[in-house]
Design a protein around this motif. Structure first.
Motif, PDB file in Angstrom:
ATOM      1  N   GLY A  75       0.810  -1.217   0.000  1.00  0.00           N
ATOM      2  CA  GLY A  75       0.000   0.000   0.000  1.00  0.00           C
ATOM      3  C   GLY A  75       0.839   1.261   0.000  1.00  0.00           C
ATOM      4  O   GLY A  75       0.311   2.364   0.200  1.00  0.00           O
ATOM      5  N   ALA A  76       2.148   1.113  -0.216  1.00  0.00           N
ATOM      6  CA  ALA A  76       3.063   2.252  -0.244  1.00  0.00           C
ATOM      7  C   ALA A  76       3.343   2.664  -1.685  1.00  0.00           C
ATOM      8  O   ALA A  76       2.973   1.970  -2.632  1.00  0.00           O
ATOM      9  N   THR A 101      10.181   6.135  -0.315  1.00  0.00           N
ATOM     10  CA  THR A 101       8.955   5.345  -0.290  1.00  0.00           C
ATOM     11  C   THR A 101       8.006   5.988   0.712  1.00  0.00           C
ATOM     12  O   THR A 101       8.423   6.340   1.819  1.00  0.00           O
ATOM     13  N   VAL A 102       6.759   6.152   0.307  1.00  0.00           N
ATOM     14  CA  VAL A 102       5.765   6.851   1.133  1.00  0.00           C
ATOM     15  C   VAL A 102       4.592   5.919   1.424  1.00  0.00           C
ATOM     16  O   VAL A 102       4.022   5.321   0.512  1.00  0.00           O
ATOM     17  N   PHE A 103       4.239   5.820   2.690  1.00  0.00           N
ATOM     18  CA  PHE A 103       3.081   5.040   3.126  1.00  0.00           C
ATOM     19  C   PHE A 103       2.102   6.026   3.753  1.00  0.00           C
ATOM     20  O   PHE A 103       2.346   6.551   4.843  1.00  0.00           O
ATOM     21  N   GLY A 104       1.032   6.330   3.040  1.00  0.00           N
ATOM     22  CA  GLY A 104       0.080   7.320   3.532  1.00  0.00           C
ATOM     23  C   GLY A 104      -0.235   8.339   2.455  1.00  0.00           C
ATOM     24  O   GLY A 104      -0.160   8.053   1.257  1.00  0.00           O
ATOM     25  N   ASP A 105      -0.552   9.535   2.882  1.00  0.00           N
ATOM     26  CA  ASP A 105      -0.987  10.601   1.982  1.00  0.00           C
ATOM     27  C   ASP A 105       0.197  11.478   1.583  1.00  0.00           C
ATOM     28  O   ASP A 105       0.722  12.231   2.403  1.00  0.00           O
ATOM     29  N   THR A 106       0.613  11.402   0.316  1.00  0.00           N
ATOM     30  CA  THR A 106       1.744  12.210  -0.147  1.00  0.00           C
ATOM     31  C   THR A 106       1.435  13.706  -0.104  1.00  0.00           C
ATOM     32  O   THR A 106       2.350  14.530  -0.146  1.00  0.00           O
ATOM     33  N   GLY A 107       0.171  14.073  -0.013  1.00  0.00           N
ATOM     34  CA  GLY A 107      -0.204  15.478   0.050  1.00  0.00           C
ATOM     35  C   GLY A 107       0.357  16.194   1.267  1.00  0.00           C
ATOM     36  O   GLY A 107       0.524  17.417   1.257  1.00  0.00           O
ATOM     37  N   ALA A 170      14.092   4.677   9.585  1.00  0.00           N
ATOM     38  CA  ALA A 170      15.437   4.320   9.141  1.00  0.00           C
ATOM     39  C   ALA A 170      15.522   2.939   8.516  1.00  0.00           C
ATOM     40  O   ALA A 170      16.603   2.502   8.117  1.00  0.00           O
ATOM     41  N   GLY A 171      14.398   2.240   8.427  1.00  0.00           N
ATOM     42  CA  GLY A 171      14.374   0.932   7.796  1.00  0.00           C
ATOM     43  C   GLY A 171      13.417   0.925   6.625  1.00  0.00           C
ATOM     44  O   GLY A 171      12.928   1.974   6.196  1.00  0.00           O
ATOM     45  N   GLY A 172      13.147  -0.255   6.100  1.00  0.00           N
ATOM     46  CA  GLY A 172      12.169  -0.370   5.031  1.00  0.00           C
ATOM     47  C   GLY A 172      10.794   0.047   5.508  1.00  0.00           C
ATOM     48  O   GLY A 172      10.499  -0.003   6.712  1.00  0.00           O
ATOM     49  N   ILE A 173       9.948   0.463   4.594  1.00  0.00           N
ATOM     50  CA  ILE A 173       8.626   0.983   4.949  1.00  0.00           C
ATOM     51  C   ILE A 173       7.784  -0.069   5.660  1.00  0.00           C
ATOM     52  O   ILE A 173       6.866   0.256   6.418  1.00  0.00           O
ATOM     53  N   ASP A 174       8.103  -1.329   5.467  1.00  0.00           N
ATOM     54  CA  ASP A 174       7.349  -2.428   6.075  1.00  0.00           C
ATOM     55  C   ASP A 174       7.906  -2.849   7.424  1.00  0.00           C
ATOM     56  O   ASP A 174       7.308  -3.678   8.110  1.00  0.00           O
ATOM     57  N   ASN A 175       9.062  -2.284   7.799  1.00  0.00           N
ATOM     58  CA  ASN A 175       9.735  -2.727   9.023  1.00  0.00           C
ATOM     59  C   ASN A 175       9.462  -1.722  10.133  1.00  0.00           C
ATOM     60  O   ASN A 175      10.148  -0.705  10.254  1.00  0.00           O
ATOM     61  N   ILE A 176       8.454  -2.011  10.941  1.00  0.00           N
ATOM     62  CA  ILE A 176       8.015  -1.064  11.972  1.00  0.00           C
ATOM     63  C   ILE A 176       8.933  -1.140  13.175  1.00  0.00           C
ATOM     64  O   ILE A 176       9.074  -2.184  13.811  1.00  0.00           O
ATOM     65  N   TYR A 177       9.576  -0.002  13.471  1.00  0.00           N
ATOM     66  CA  TYR A 177      10.527   0.044  14.583  1.00  0.00           C
ATOM     67  C   TYR A 177      10.355   1.361  15.340  1.00  0.00           C
ATOM     68  O   TYR A 177      10.327   2.423  14.709  1.00  0.00           O
ATOM     69  N   PRO A 178      10.216   1.280  16.671  1.00  0.00           N
ATOM     70  CA  PRO A 178      10.144   0.077  17.497  1.00  0.00           C
ATOM     71  C   PRO A 178       8.799  -0.624  17.331  1.00  0.00           C
ATOM     72  O   PRO A 178       7.805   0.002  16.970  1.00  0.00           O
ATOM     73  N   THR A 179       8.778  -1.902  17.633  1.00  0.00           N
ATOM     74  CA  THR A 179       7.571  -2.697  17.393  1.00  0.00           C
ATOM     75  C   THR A 179       6.385  -2.221  18.235  1.00  0.00           C
ATOM     76  O   THR A 179       5.235  -2.399  17.824  1.00  0.00           O
ATOM     77  N   GLN A 180       6.662  -1.610  19.383  1.00  0.00           N
ATOM     78  CA  GLN A 180       5.545  -1.148  20.225  1.00  0.00           C
ATOM     79  C   GLN A 180       4.809   0.034  19.601  1.00  0.00           C
ATOM     80  O   GLN A 180       3.738   0.418  20.073  1.00  0.00           O
ATOM     81  N   ASN A 181       5.360   0.604  18.545  1.00  0.00           N
ATOM     82  CA  ASN A 181       4.684   1.713  17.857  1.00  0.00           C
ATOM     83  C   ASN A 181       3.908   1.253  16.631  1.00  0.00           C
ATOM     84  O   ASN A 181       3.577   2.055  15.761  1.00  0.00           O
ATOM     85  N   ARG A 182       3.603  -0.029  16.582  1.00  0.00           N
ATOM     86  CA  ARG A 182       2.884  -0.569  15.432  1.00  0.00           C
ATOM     87  C   ARG A 182       1.538   0.131  15.232  1.00  0.00           C
ATOM     88  O   ARG A 182       1.197   0.557  14.119  1.00  0.00           O
ATOM     89  N   PRO A 199      15.292   0.574   1.141  1.00  0.00           N
ATOM     90  CA  PRO A 199      14.502  -0.355   0.331  1.00  0.00           C
ATOM     91  C   PRO A 199      13.516  -1.161   1.157  1.00  0.00           C
ATOM     92  O   PRO A 199      13.692  -1.338   2.371  1.00  0.00           O
ATOM     93  N   PHE A 200      12.496  -1.640   0.519  1.00  0.00           N
ATOM     94  CA  PHE A 200      11.482  -2.469   1.169  1.00  0.00           C
ATOM     95  C   PHE A 200      12.171  -3.664   1.827  1.00  0.00           C
ATOM     96  O   PHE A 200      13.020  -4.327   1.242  1.00  0.00           O
ATOM     97  N   GLY A 201      11.809  -3.935   3.068  1.00  0.00           N
ATOM     98  CA  GLY A 201      12.365  -5.078   3.782  1.00  0.00           C
ATOM     99  C   GLY A 201      13.622  -4.785   4.562  1.00  0.00           C
ATOM    100  O   GLY A 201      14.079  -5.622   5.349  1.00  0.00           O
ATOM    101  N   ALA A 202      14.219  -3.601   4.380  1.00  0.00           N
ATOM    102  CA  ALA A 202      15.478  -3.272   5.064  1.00  0.00           C
ATOM    103  C   ALA A 202      15.281  -3.175   6.576  1.00  0.00           C
ATOM    104  O   ALA A 202      14.316  -2.583   7.045  1.00  0.00           O
ATOM    105  N   VAL A 203      16.196  -3.754   7.318  1.00  0.00           N
ATOM    106  CA  VAL A 203      16.166  -3.707   8.781  1.00  0.00           C
ATOM    107  C   VAL A 203      16.850  -2.426   9.255  1.00  0.00           C
ATOM    108  O   VAL A 203      17.915  -2.074   8.749  1.00  0.00           O
TER     109      VAL A 203
END
Length: 215
Positions: A75-76, A101-107, A170-182, A199-203
């Motif tokens: 969805g990014a 890479t943008v996840f959300g509203d680019t506006g 600082a990671g890929g758009i899919d890598n939520i860090y810290p996990t408690q901020n999911r 890049p997508f998937g980057a730790v």
């Protein structure tokens, strides 16, 4: 917006994801060759002429396509620095990332933005102040940007959710860090945007946080 072909857009991703091609090298190659596609064609030979024993490893077309597909499925959206959606003020940074890479509203990326950052181990009073400050700034139609870290960053994002907030990670758009901020991550997506140059998937790695900070 510069009108470029789908193939050239993919070439931008390939070039930026290639070995030892950072933001400044990308800019230099674009100035020299005029397009990412041409830069990719000459990169192997140039690296050998420059003294490398082996040519640089280029990101393959298949890998670049896979990144784009994974982003789309998540969805990014991948945004190039030549796109109208790209943050206009970010272009003034010497080593601005050519691909984000943008996840959300680019506006939200081109509204009036103010950054709030602070300690991860901030005091309760410090977090309350950051939350109120972000809320007050949002009431003045300013978009609060921060880094999604624990402490002050989390408080700032939370305080600005109603008006909109941007998280730079600082990671890929899919890598939520810290996990408690999911949960906060997805709330920001619905009330602003999350962006990264990785890049997508980057730790997330320690050396990438200073790079994140310039954005």
């Amino acid at each position: 917006m510069v009108n470029i072909s789908a193939q050239e857009r993919l070439a931008w991703v390939r070039l930026f994801r290639s070995e030892n091609v950072g933001s400044r090298t990308f800019q230099a190659l674009m100035e020299l060759y005029g397009s990412a596609g041409r830069a990719l064609s000459f990169a192997h030979g140039m690296s050998v002429k420059g003294g490398r024993k082996k040519p640089i490893r280029l990101c393959s077309e298949a890998d670049a396509k896979r990144e784009v597909e994974r982003c789309n499925k998540f969805g990014a959206k991948i945004v190039l620095s030549c796109d109208d959606e790209y943050p206009q003020y970010l272009r003034h940074v010497n080593d601005y990332p050519p691909v984000i890479t943008v996840f959300g509203d680019t506006g939200f990326l081109n509204k009036n933005i103010v950054g709030i950052v602070g300690a991860r181990n901030a005091s309760a009073n410090g977090c309350r102040f950051a939350h109120k400050l972000a809320n007050d700034l949002g009431a003045q139609r300013l978009i609060v940007s921060s880094g999604l870290a624990r402490g002050v960053d989390t408080a700032a994002h939370s305080g600005a959710l109603k008006s909109g907030t941007i998280a730079v990670v600082a990671g890929g758009i899919d890598n939520i860090y810290p996990t408690q901020n999911r949960d906060l991550f997805y709330k920001i997506k619905d009330n602003g945007a999350v962006i990264t140059e990785m890049p997508f998937g980057a730790v997330p790695k320690a050396q990438n946080f200073p790079r994140r900070n310039r954005i």
